[in-house]
Design an enzyme around this catalytic site. Structure first.
Site, PDB file in Angstrom:
ATOM      1  N   CYS A 123       0.631  -1.156  -0.040  1.00  0.00           N
ATOM      2  CA  CYS A 123      -0.021  -0.040  -0.053  1.00  0.00           C
ATOM      3  C   CYS A 123       1.054   1.242   0.063  1.00  0.00           C
ATOM      4  CB  CYS A 123      -1.012  -0.063   1.155  1.00  0.00           C
ATOM      5  SG  CYS A 123      -1.818   1.382   1.699  1.00  0.00           S
ATOM      6  N   CYS A 136       0.122   4.071   2.804  1.00  0.00           N
ATOM      7  CA  CYS A 136       0.641   3.444   4.222  1.00  0.00           C
ATOM      8  C   CYS A 136       1.818   3.864   4.323  1.00  0.00           C
ATOM      9  CB  CYS A 136       0.243   1.981   4.031  1.00  0.00           C
ATOM     10  SG  CYS A 136      -1.551   1.236   3.900  1.00  0.00           S
TER      11      CYS A 136
END
Length: 286
Positions: A37, A40
């Protein structure tokens, strides 16, 4: 660089102990993330920096959704990063996406989470020691509001002083009309908890009368006696009555015993007593 002791990885097996039970003592921020991600990788380090900066005001629990798929499903995670705040054993709030640090600070402040002063740093100096007599504190607070009628901090001081003398009705509008930035202050939240306890206390009945009534074991009488002891009697006896109520009538009035215990923990100054009864509450809930 020293390790950040306020950040940890959590798994499904340890979730109940390390998150739910631990949040009774300290708010836990859950960061649902994955290695693949991109956002993230922006949010994660920012959250870790905030956890270090806040110095234990909250702890950051990292949840790898690939390794903890059941945990992610339990929270209904549909996109990452997603952040969830767990406080007092319950889900309090959350947000999705990589918010900038300033907005994360606002999110935390909304729930009364502010940076703590490290143990080796002195506490900010105060202008004067608070008067021991509640009536003296109240008189001083009224004079301060008269001198600075536009100062919301002084109004909060007055509301707290009123609550200490049992005057919920005059304190209520002062708390209700605090600006948003002050309403989330820890002192304001403690005052709100104090107000809720006062509101639940039956009028025109002494502590002794309420204790006698509680002997029948009825939940409403146990609760009334507990609140009376917390505010005007022996706080430990009040906490013990609430633990008894939680043990015997856990679902009474939508978990009233647990909610009252949390309010009590916020207003009681005896940290050892509070810690002991937090553990008792946790053992019954989990």
């Amino acid at each position: 660089m020293a390790p950040n002791t306020h950040v940890f990885d959590v798994t499904e097996a340890a979730f109940e102990t390390e998150v739910l039970q631990a949040s009774l003592q300290t708010p836990i921020l859950l960061d649902f993330w994955a290695e693949w991600c991109g956002p993230c990788k922006t949010l994660g380090p920012a959250l870790e920096q905030l956890a270090a900066e806040f110095n234990g005001a909250f702890r950051l629990a990292k949840v790898d959704v690939e390794a903890n798929q059941q945990l992610a499903a339990m929270f209904g995670i549909q996109s990452i990063p997603t952040v969830v705040l767990v406080k007092d054993g319950q889900l309090a709030d959350g947000f999705a996406g990589a918010l900038p640090p300033a907005q994360v600070r606002q999110f935390l402040a909304k729930h009364g989470i502010e940076p703590t002063v490290p143990a080796d740093e002195p506490e900010p100096a105060t202008d004067s020691e608070p008067a021991a007599d509640p009536q003296e504190v109240l008189t001083a607070a009224r004079e301060a509001v008269t001198a600075e009628p536009a100062n919301d901090e002084r109004k909060l001081d007055l509301a707290i002083a009123l609550l200490m003398t049992g005057d919920a009705e005059e304190a209520r509008p002062l708390l209700t009309h605090l600006p948003a930035n002050l309403a989330t202050d820890a002192r304001a939240q403690r005052a709100q908890s104090h107000l809720e306890l006062l509101d639940s206390l039956p009028a025109d009945r002494s502590v002794a009368e309420l204790l006698n009534a509680a002997a029948n074991g009825e939940p409403q009488d146990l609760h009334a006696a507990a609140v009376a002891q917390l505010l005007h009697g022996e706080p430990e006896t009040g906490l013990e009555l609430l633990i008894d109520l939680l043990r015997t009538h856990r679902s009474y009035q939508d978990d009233l015993a647990r909610r009252t215990l949390i309010n009590a923990f916020r207003i009681l100054p005896d940290t050892e007593l509070v810690a002991r009864y937090r553990r008792k509450m946790s053992s019954l809930l989990f």
